[in-house]
Design an enzyme around this catalytic site. Structure first.
Site, mmCIF file in Angstrom:
data_model
loop_
_atom_site.group_PDB
_atom_site.id
_atom_site.type_symbol
_atom_site.label_atom_id
_atom_site.label_comp_id
_atom_site.label_asym_id
_atom_site.label_seq_id
_atom_site.Cartn_x
_atom_site.Cartn_y
_atom_site.Cartn_z
ATOM 1 N N GLY A 138 6.004 8.359 0.742
ATOM 2 C CA GLY A 138 7.029 8.096 1.758
ATOM 3 C C GLY A 138 7.857 6.864 1.391
ATOM 4 O O GLY A 138 9.092 6.891 1.438
ATOM 5 N N HIS A 139 7.183 5.789 0.975
ATOM 6 C CA HIS A 139 7.913 4.578 0.578
ATOM 7 C C HIS A 139 8.777 4.846 -0.661
ATOM 8 O O HIS A 139 9.913 4.381 -0.746
ATOM 9 C CB HIS A 139 6.931 3.451 0.219
ATOM 10 C CG HIS A 139 6.113 2.955 1.366
ATOM 11 N ND1 HIS A 139 4.769 3.194 1.475
ATOM 12 C CD2 HIS A 139 6.452 2.218 2.445
ATOM 13 C CE1 HIS A 139 4.307 2.622 2.566
ATOM 14 N NE2 HIS A 139 5.297 2.031 3.180
ATOM 15 N N GLN A 171 3.465 -9.348 13.345
ATOM 16 C CA GLN A 171 3.653 -8.061 14.023
ATOM 17 C C GLN A 171 2.334 -7.361 14.353
ATOM 18 O O GLN A 171 2.337 -6.243 14.847
ATOM 19 C CB GLN A 171 4.582 -7.153 13.227
ATOM 20 C CG GLN A 171 4.030 -6.606 11.924
ATOM 21 C CD GLN A 171 5.099 -5.866 11.136
ATOM 22 O OE1 GLN A 171 5.972 -6.469 10.525
ATOM 23 N NE2 GLN A 171 5.046 -4.538 11.147
ATOM 24 N N LYS A 179 10.226 7.753 10.497
ATOM 25 C CA LYS A 179 8.903 7.895 11.099
ATOM 26 C C LYS A 179 8.664 6.785 12.125
ATOM 27 O O LYS A 179 8.098 7.020 13.186
ATOM 28 C CB LYS A 179 7.817 7.855 10.026
ATOM 29 C CG LYS A 179 6.465 7.903 10.652
ATOM 30 C CD LYS A 179 5.355 7.857 9.671
ATOM 31 C CE LYS A 179 4.076 7.639 10.431
ATOM 32 N NZ LYS A 179 3.866 6.214 10.750
ATOM 33 N N MET A 226 3.338 10.946 6.364
ATOM 34 C CA MET A 226 2.668 9.996 5.459
ATOM 35 C C MET A 226 2.657 8.599 6.073
ATOM 36 O O MET A 226 3.648 8.162 6.658
ATOM 37 C CB MET A 226 3.379 9.976 4.120
ATOM 38 C CG MET A 226 3.091 11.213 3.345
ATOM 39 S SD MET A 226 3.422 10.966 1.609
ATOM 40 C CE MET A 226 3.050 12.609 1.032
ATOM 41 N N ASN A 263 0.856 -1.188 0.000
ATOM 42 C CA ASN A 263 0.000 0.000 0.000
ATOM 43 C C ASN A 263 0.899 1.248 0.000
ATOM 44 O O ASN A 263 0.806 2.119 0.851
ATOM 45 C CB ASN A 263 -0.946 0.000 1.198
ATOM 46 C CG ASN A 263 -2.020 1.062 1.051
ATOM 47 O OD1 ASN A 263 -2.211 1.864 1.937
ATOM 48 N ND2 ASN A 263 -2.684 1.102 -0.076
ATOM 49 N N LEU A 264 1.779 1.266 -0.984
ATOM 50 C CA LEU A 264 2.896 2.211 -0.977
ATOM 51 C C LEU A 264 2.439 3.628 -1.306
ATOM 52 O O LEU A 264 1.527 3.849 -2.099
ATOM 53 C CB LEU A 264 3.947 1.738 -1.980
ATOM 54 C CG LEU A 264 4.420 0.290 -1.768
ATOM 55 C CD1 LEU A 264 5.455 -0.092 -2.824
ATOM 56 C CD2 LEU A 264 4.976 0.082 -0.367
ATOM 57 N N GLY A 276 12.487 4.050 7.370
ATOM 58 C CA GLY A 276 12.047 5.426 7.610
ATOM 59 C C GLY A 276 12.204 5.833 9.070
ATOM 60 O O GLY A 276 12.009 5.020 9.974
#
Ligand code: PAF
Length: 284
Positions: free
Chosen positions: A37-38, A62, A152, A187, A33-34, A150
């Site tokens: 940001g990816h 996870q 984030k 994002m 679901n890129l 990332g």
């Protein structure tokens, strides 16, 4: 062109051939679901290597029992198109039996101590065990020279660094800056769950992180800045898991610590958002 590979033997053949030709391989693991940001991670990976591999695998280990594994968005054709435009050479698309031959519940697990128990780890028990377990497997499958994560997911990055050092993976870890919407919202694939009324409110998280930074840089106590942030987010309608200021290694900060990071995790409606802001206490 992005070659899509779902067999471990083909992945190994391709990467081995590249390496035999002296090419450096970078890796960007994702759950698909890129978004922009990816793609920024893929472009950064390109700067560090001759070849870029991305993976898409929605990792069941996870997700907690009440989390969004089954409704996690899966958008393979859109992802492949975006990866191609961003300059990804190979998309590694394993299925669950390839990733976990004995099944997810019978998998050999990787557990990183300490850094996994606090903040996100305290609110999502087992989450980082699942991340460490799948990332170790992905590293063994892809065998990259460099991997990009990332900033984030700040705590995830700390977990990965620990894993790589402790298990001596010969992989350089590159941390990529957070990509933000124009109003500051970081994002994330989860942003699409936000309703039209929630979406502008979600940007408050970044504003609150900036306020935490200003308060501490202005000489305010860390505890007060954390309490004020939690209060402001609650007033805005968030259910706050934590609003914390820590040292960059995520340990509590003492008066002599200057390199800090503010971190927030909060739910808006059904959507749980995280973000962070690194800063230097003495700068302003
Ligand atoms: O950050 C993510 O998307 C995931 O946690 C990762 C690193 C791909 C592992 O599943």
């Amino acid at each position: 062109m992005t070659t899509v590979i779902d067999s471990l033997a083909s992945l190994r053949d391709t990467v081995t051939t590249w390496k035999r030709n002296g090419e450096r391989v970078a890796f960007v693991p994702t759950m698909g679901n890129l978004h922009a940001g990816h793609f920024s991670l893929v472009r950064l990976a390109r700067e560090h290597a001759d070849r870029v591999v991305a993976s898409v695998f929605v990792n069941p280990t996870q997700f907690g029992p009440n989390e969004d594994f089954s409704r996690y968005p899966r958008t393979p054709s859109q992802d492949i198109e975006g990866l191609r435009e961003a300059g990804c050479d190979l998309l590694w698309l394993p299925d669950v039996p390839t990733m976990y031959p004995y099944g997810a519940s019978q998998a050999v697990r990787v557990q990183v101590p300490g850094v996994t128990d606090i903040l996100e780890g305290a609110h999502r028990p087992g989450h980082f065990d699942g991340v460490a377990t799948v990332v170790a497997r992905l590293f063994l499958q892809v065998q990259p020279d460099v991997a990009v994560f990332g900033r984030k997911d700040y705590q995830q990055l700390a977990v990965i660094r620990y894993l790589v050092r402790d298990l001596a993976f010969p992989i350089d870890i590159v941390a990529a800056p957070t990509v933000r919407e124009p109003d500051g919202l970081a994002m994330s694939s989860r942003n699409q769950y936000l309703s039209d009324t929630e979406r502008p409110v979600a940007a408050r998280i970044h504003a609150v992180l900036q306020a935490m930074r200003s308060a501490v840089q202005g000489g305010g106590a860390i505890g007060q800045a954390e309490a004020a942030a939690a209060e402001a987010l609650t007033v805005d309608g968030f259910e706050v898991d934590y609003a914390a200021i820590r040292r960059r290694d995520l340990q509590p900060a003492g008066p002599g610590d200057h390199e800090l990071v503010a971190l927030v995790a909060a739910k808006l409606g059904r959507t749980r958002l995280i973000d962070n802001l690194e800063f230097d206490r003495s700068a302003s």
